[in-house]
Design an enzyme around this catalytic site. Structure first.
Site, PDB file in Angstrom:
ATOM      1  N   ASP A   1      49.439 -46.532 -53.005  1.00 34.21           N
ATOM      2  CA  ASP A   1      50.281 -47.716 -53.161  1.00 34.21           C
ATOM      3  C   ASP A   1      51.294 -47.847 -52.026  1.00 34.21           C
ATOM      4  O   ASP A   1      51.864 -48.922 -51.824  1.00 34.21           O
ATOM      5  CB  ASP A   1      51.028 -47.629 -54.489  1.00 34.21           C
TER       6      ASP A   1
ATOM      7  N   TYR B   1      54.087 -42.115 -43.696  1.00 33.95           N
ATOM      8  CA  TYR B   1      52.969 -41.765 -44.569  1.00 33.95           C
ATOM      9  C   TYR B   1      52.154 -43.002 -44.918  1.00 33.95           C
ATOM     10  O   TYR B   1      50.925 -43.017 -44.782  1.00 33.95           O
ATOM     11  CB  TYR B   1      53.492 -41.101 -45.840  1.00 33.95           C
TER      12      TYR B   1
ATOM     13  N   GLN C   1      44.490 -31.089 -55.970  1.00 35.81           N
ATOM     14  CA  GLN C   1      44.433 -31.442 -57.392  1.00 35.81           C
ATOM     15  C   GLN C   1      43.346 -32.464 -57.692  1.00 35.81           C
ATOM     16  O   GLN C   1      42.650 -32.355 -58.711  1.00 35.81           O
ATOM     17  CB  GLN C   1      45.795 -31.912 -57.895  1.00 35.81           C
ATOM     18  N   VAL C   2      43.135 -33.446 -56.818  1.00 37.78           N
ATOM     19  CA  VAL C   2      42.045 -34.402 -57.036  1.00 37.78           C
ATOM     20  C   VAL C   2      40.707 -33.774 -56.673  1.00 37.78           C
ATOM     21  O   VAL C   2      39.715 -33.915 -57.402  1.00 37.78           O
ATOM     22  CB  VAL C   2      42.272 -35.695 -56.231  1.00 37.78           C
TER      23      VAL C   2
ATOM     24  N   LYS D   1      48.239 -43.922 -43.826  1.00 41.24           N
ATOM     25  CA  LYS D   1      47.191 -44.181 -44.803  1.00 41.24           C
ATOM     26  C   LYS D   1      46.574 -45.557 -44.600  1.00 41.24           C
ATOM     27  O   LYS D   1      45.353 -45.724 -44.729  1.00 41.24           O
ATOM     28  CB  LYS D   1      47.750 -44.053 -46.223  1.00 41.24           C
TER      29      LYS D   1
ATOM     30  N   ALA E   1      44.015 -35.205 -47.355  1.00 31.88           N
ATOM     31  CA  ALA E   1      44.997 -36.071 -46.694  1.00 31.88           C
ATOM     32  C   ALA E   1      46.272 -35.293 -46.412  1.00 31.88           C
ATOM     33  O   ALA E   1      46.510 -34.221 -46.987  1.00 31.88           O
ATOM     34  CB  ALA E   1      45.326 -37.283 -47.577  1.00 31.88           C
TER      35      ALA E   1
ATOM     36  N   ASP F   1      39.038 -26.820 -39.635  1.00 29.66           N
ATOM     37  CA  ASP F   1      40.238 -27.621 -39.417  1.00 29.66           C
ATOM     38  C   ASP F   1      39.870 -29.104 -39.396  1.00 29.66           C
ATOM     39  O   ASP F   1      39.302 -29.590 -38.418  1.00 29.66           O
ATOM     40  CB  ASP F   1      40.892 -27.209 -38.102  1.00 29.66           C
TER      41      ASP F   1
ATOM     42  N   TRP G   1      51.147 -42.427 -57.879  1.00 30.74           N
ATOM     43  CA  TRP G   1      51.855 -41.412 -58.652  1.00 30.74           C
ATOM     44  C   TRP G   1      50.898 -40.360 -59.229  1.00 30.74           C
ATOM     45  O   TRP G   1      50.871 -40.113 -60.440  1.00 30.74           O
ATOM     46  CB  TRP G   1      52.664 -42.074 -59.758  1.00 30.74           C
TER      47      TRP G   1
END
Length: 298
Positions: A101, A124, A11-12, A128, A59, A35, A149
């Site tokens: 966040d 997760y 989506q980004v 990150k 990610a 990959d 979000w």
């Protein structure tokens, strides 16, 4: 100028392809191209396309499965970005990476600044943070956007899930004691484009960690209610009304991975560096729903 975007079918990534198009030759990488969990494949792709700028939204984002798939999460969220940073520094190129966040402990009620101590509670978040630290170690000139979000008019995300459920059900229960600012993918992409132009124009302060999210705050329950409220106003056919979204505490929605109660991010620094004013989350939601309406032709 060649601009390489990883995860360009996400989506980004999808929004980045559009926002960056006026700035150069944008090359999108998807799973079909190689990959990204294989460091040698990543390095070969970088050598093949020889980008001047690398933008990395790719990610492992499955928060709950990460608890049992930690090796894959750390491979994609830490070791892959580390490889990108090592290459960009060796070739004197610019890297933009996206973080979350979830790297913060998520306590308190105040917006967290970029200088807030990190202490992720989930695998997760830990993966990150490891990626953030590796990037800054390998290439201190890189830019890392921490956001919160994330949702959009395509892909799989909270907004689209709520719209689907609101068309199928008469009642929903949603967590009401976790707070943050819903941030659409298109905004992340637009600000990334502005930041890249500023950096290319000589703004050397654009490095390290910057927060990128909408202004304002809400709970997941509040977000769900606003999605339904605005969608009904825009003519979406929903059986549910916003007051049929009922609040529950996190304790009544158990999940494998702990979520931060406070996902509020202070965005004063990025607004100052770029000379922009980020929109309130409700306004950004309205734009996103209008985009969705246009895509569906309704």
């Amino acid at each position: 100028m060649n601009i390489l975007v990883t995860g360009s079918d996400g989506q980004v990534g999808h929004e980045l392809l559009k926002s960056l198009a006026p700035l150069g030759n944008v090359i999108g990488l998807t799973r079909a191209d190689g990959d990204l969990s294989d460091v040698l494949v990543v390095e070969a792709l970088l050598d093949k396309y020889d980008p001047h700028v690398v933008i990395n939204p790719a990610a492992y984002t499955a928060v709950d499965p990460a608890e049992s798939e930690s090796e894959l999460a750390f491979t994609l969220n830490a070791r892959m970005p580390e490889s990108l940073a090592r290459w960009t520094r060796a070739h004197d190129r610019f890297l933009v990476h996206f973080s979350t966040d979830y790297v913060y402990p998520g306590h308190g009620v105040s917006p967290q600044t970029e200088d807030e101590p990190t202490s992720p509670a989930s695998v997760y978040g830990q993966s990150k943070l490891a990626g953030d630290e590796a990037i800054l170690r390998e290439d201190p000139s890189a830019l890392i956007f921490r956001t919160s979000w994330v949702y959009g008019a395509r892909g799989r995300n909270f907004m689209l899930t709520m719209l689907r459920l609101a068309a199928e059900k008469s009642k929903l229960t949603v967590v009401s004691d976790q707070f943050g600012a819903p941030t659409p993918a298109w905004l992340i992409a637009q600000v990334t484009s502005i930041a890249l132009q500023s950096r290319l124009a000589g703004n050397t302060e654009l490095n390290g960690v910057l927060h990128l999210s909408c202004r304002g705050e809400t709970s997941w329950c509040g977000f769900a209610r606003e999605i339904i409220h605005q969608a009904r106003q825009k003519g979406h056919r929903l059986t549910m009304k916003d007051d049929q979204v009922l609040p529950i505490p996190t304790s009544e929605y158990p999940a494998p991975a702990p979520r931060p109660a406070n996902s509020r991010l202070a965005v004063d620094r990025i607004e100052l560096l770029l000379g922009i004013t980020l929109p309130d989350w409700k306004r950004a939601l309205s734009i996103t729903l209008a985009d969705l309406q246009g895509r569906r032709g309704t």
